[in-house]
Design an enzyme around this catalytic site. Structure first.
Site, PDB file in Angstrom:
ATOM      1  N   LYS A  69       0.849  -1.186   0.000  1.00 54.36           N
ATOM      2  CA  LYS A  69       0.000   0.000   0.000  1.00 54.36           C
ATOM      3  C   LYS A  69       0.890   1.243   0.000  1.00 54.36           C
ATOM      4  O   LYS A  69       1.922   1.273   0.686  1.00 54.36           O
ATOM      5  CB  LYS A  69      -0.887  -0.052   1.239  1.00 54.36           C
ATOM      6  CG  LYS A  69      -1.901   1.051   1.415  1.00 54.36           C
ATOM      7  CD  LYS A  69      -2.715   0.750   2.684  1.00 54.36           C
ATOM      8  CE  LYS A  69      -3.778   1.793   2.961  1.00 54.36           C
ATOM      9  NZ  LYS A  69      -4.573   1.419   4.167  1.00 54.36           N
TER      10      LYS A  69
ATOM     11  N   SER B  50      -9.291   1.196   3.482  1.00 57.34           N
ATOM     12  CA  SER B  50      -8.514   2.077   2.633  1.00 57.34           C
ATOM     13  C   SER B  50      -7.514   1.322   1.775  1.00 57.34           C
ATOM     14  O   SER B  50      -6.940   1.883   0.831  1.00 57.34           O
ATOM     15  CB  SER B  50      -7.791   3.113   3.495  1.00 57.34           C
ATOM     16  OG  SER B  50      -6.889   2.497   4.402  1.00 57.34           O
TER      17      SER B  50
ATOM     18  N   SER C 189      -9.429  -1.443   7.593  1.00 56.68           N
ATOM     19  CA  SER C 189      -8.926  -1.352   6.221  1.00 56.68           C
ATOM     20  C   SER C 189      -8.197  -2.599   5.744  1.00 56.68           C
ATOM     21  O   SER C 189      -7.995  -2.766   4.539  1.00 56.68           O
ATOM     22  CB  SER C 189      -7.985  -0.147   6.095  1.00 56.68           C
ATOM     23  OG  SER C 189      -8.685   1.051   6.344  1.00 56.68           O
TER      24      SER C 189
END
Length: 596
Positions: A78, A152, A176
């Protein structure tokens, strides 16, 4: 030059690739080429923010030592985690910077031979559970592009589910690392806070943030966790790894009472949750309805309490100076609410402690919780229309986990009639990560849903036990319900399984022991029924204290079980059986005492 290896139906599972490399049926170079070919053909342009150049990844694949733990395994991170050679944006182009070194966890993966493919998209500054709050686009659900992928850690989840990498790192503050797993039919492992270092991670709520792992199976995710976990002195939130056991044979699992099952009117996901609970019961797990009120009250503190101010502490200054360049929803959440005072912060801490105490009562009755990962799933257009309220709904069953210092693993749990994926999450106290991986693995396979977009079959893999736990086999007075069983349970030991010893053991009722005890003696060449045994799991410290209490003529040695495994167990000095009664034909101490 075309590869001589067939990669068209390539299984990118971590353990599957390791086995293929060991067998010589694949090479890292061929796999990395196949991964980049798949990325080139991928229909979703919003998954990636930056890619490692193919030539660079191939060079690493050719040079990686195949005896490294994750040699040749492609992965993604990420884009709020630093990686040397790639810029970090946290989903905000004007925030970009080039780190001097990688995040602790990323560097550990590279040292273990894994190959970084690129940085994935996210809700800006890791603020959201929807995956739509990014100027780089909204990665879509792999089963229906009209629907959100969840955030997210949106890009990381889609990269794994679409078969573009073997695993990916995300972060998890409010869910997330779990919600995107549910929406894309993969596993989301949310470790105990501090077990994986957050050094080199752009923070959301620094005191709550976790690095999470997306994978096709629990076994894959657990294998990655074991590589990247470890105490990091550079991270003030890092904690030394330790393990807390959970019962694996018949755990007591808490589920939502019917009145607490809120699925936002989604009858399909409600039915899938009921099915997952039934499958868990079919595994022999004890199902108990819980009062989820204290957990929900704790969850409300994440956004209705002072913890929102922690997001402002992380990136609020930057957003205030560059608001026009930031996602308006993210900026509004972080900057526009009332600024909590120091008094508010302390009151929030007091409230959380009160909720922790109320939740503690639940943990005295269950070993783990089995909850929906998210109540429903929304379209991208619906989220654009109502971005804050719908996002809050998705965190209904996730927001409390980090606040209460719990570990969790999200696993696939079915598909709606419309073809959307649904997931459930197993949640347990801190440091139960290893045991949760085992339970999650069993539930995932029992549900038979495969993994990812292609529903890759999940093999019957044994997840490793934690290295600081000891399995002890007992055959007599320490069995469940017997007089000395408390010496195990008082030290936190948990029952793992009921089994039998190998067939060359004899059992004797010893004379003059108080309470009555048997003695187990090995007799090479003897073929008997095998003696009924229970395997209990405890920490090394508890095991050491337990051994000190064992009186002669008994001792702790190594015992062979019927399936060939060797564990620690009770043995007896041969001299002590002289006045004893051979009760081997009874098959076990309990049968001897009851006459059955």
């Amino acid at each position: 030059m075309p590869s001589k290896f067939d990669t068209r139906a390539l299984d990118l599972g971590v353990l599957a690739l390791r086995a293929a490399y060991a067998a010589g049926t694949q090479t890292p170079e061929a796999v990395i080429n196949a991964v980049y070919d798949r990325i080139d053909r991928s229909p979703d342009p919003a998954v990636w923010i930056a890619l490692t150049p193919r030539a660079e990844a191939l060079a690493r694949a050719r040079a990686v030592p195949l005896d490294a733990p994750l040699a040749g395994i492609p992965f993604a991170v990420k884009d709020n985690l630093d990686a040397e050679g790639l810029e970090t944006t946290a989903g905000c182009p004007v925030y970009r910077y080039r780190p001097e070194r990688g995040a602790f966890v990323v560097d550990r993966l590279l040292e273990a031979g894994a190959i970084l493919v690129g940085k994935t998209n996210l809700d800006q500054f890791a603020t959201g559970l929807v995956g739509t709050r990014s100027p780089y686009g909204a990665p879509r659900c792999v089963f229906d592009e009209r629907y959100i992928s969840g955030g997210s850690s949106s890009g990381s989840a889609v990269a794994v589910a679409a078969g573009l990498v073997s695993f990916a790192l995300g972060t998890d503050t409010a869910g997330s690392g779990r919600v995107p797993a549910a929406f894309n039919n993969i596993v989301g492992l949310k470790p105990t806070r501090g077990l994986l270092s957050t050094a080199g991670v752009v923070p959301a709520c620094r005191s709550l943030d976790c690095v999470s792992i997306f994978s096709l199976t629990c076994a894959d995710g657990d294998a990655v966790r074991r590589v990247v976990e470890g105490f990091d002195p550079a991270d003030p939130w890092s904690r030394p790894a330790r393990s807390r056991p959970l019962p694996l044979e018949a755990p007591a699992v808490g589920v939502l009472a019917p009145a607490d099952r809120d699925f936002c009117g989604d009858a399909a996901t409600a039915a899938l949750y009921e099915d997952a609970v039934a499958r868990a019961e079919g595994l022999g797990w004890t199902i108990r309805e819980i009062d989820c009120g204290p957990f929900r009250e704790a969850a409300r503190l994440l956004y209705a309490g002072p913890w929102v101010a922690e997001r402002a502490a992380a990136v609020g200054g930057f957003i205030a100076a560059h608001r026009a360049d930031c996602d308006p929803t993210v900026a509004g959440i972080i900057l526009d609410g009332p600024a909590p005072s120091a008094v508010d912060a302390f009151q929030g801490i007091y409230a959380l402690k009160a909720h922790e105490r109320a939740c503690a009562a639940v943990w005295t009755t269950v070993d783990a919780l089995l909850l929906p990962t998210a109540p429903t799933q929304y379209t991208v257009e619906a989220v654009k229309t109502d971005p804050v309220a719908l996002n809050a709904t998705l965190g209904l069953y996730t927001n409390f986990v980090n606040l209460l210092d719990l570990a969790a693993v999200a696993v696939p749990a079915g598909f709606t009639p419309g073809g959307l994926a649904f997931g459930v999450t197993l949640i347990a106290p801190a440091f139960t990560d290893a045991a949760l991986a085992v339970l999650g693995d069993r539930l995932h396979r029992a549900l038979g849903l495969g993994a990812g977009r292609d529903r890759v079959p999940v093999p019957a893999l044994v997840v490793q036990d934690a290295p600081d736990l000891v399995d002890l086999a007992v055959v007599g007075a320490h069995l469940s319900g017997m007089p000395l069983n408390h010496q195990l349970t008082d030290r936190g030991a948990v029952l793992v399984e009921t089994t039998r010893t190998a067939r060359d053991y004899r059992l004797y009722a010893l004379a003059g022991t108080v309470p009555p005890k048997p003695g187990l003696v090995r007799d090479p060449g003897f073929i008997g029924p095998g003696i009924l045994a229970e395997v209990w799991r405890m920490t090394q410290a508890a095991f050491g204290a337990f051994v000190e209490e064992v009186p002669p003529p008994l001792a702790i040695g190594t015992m062979d079980l019927a399936d060939g495994r060797r564990v620690k167990g009770f043995v007896c000095e041969p001299a002590a059986i002289a006045g004893g009664e051979d009760i081997t034909d009874r098959g076990g101490w309990r049968q001897y005492l009851t006459g059955v």
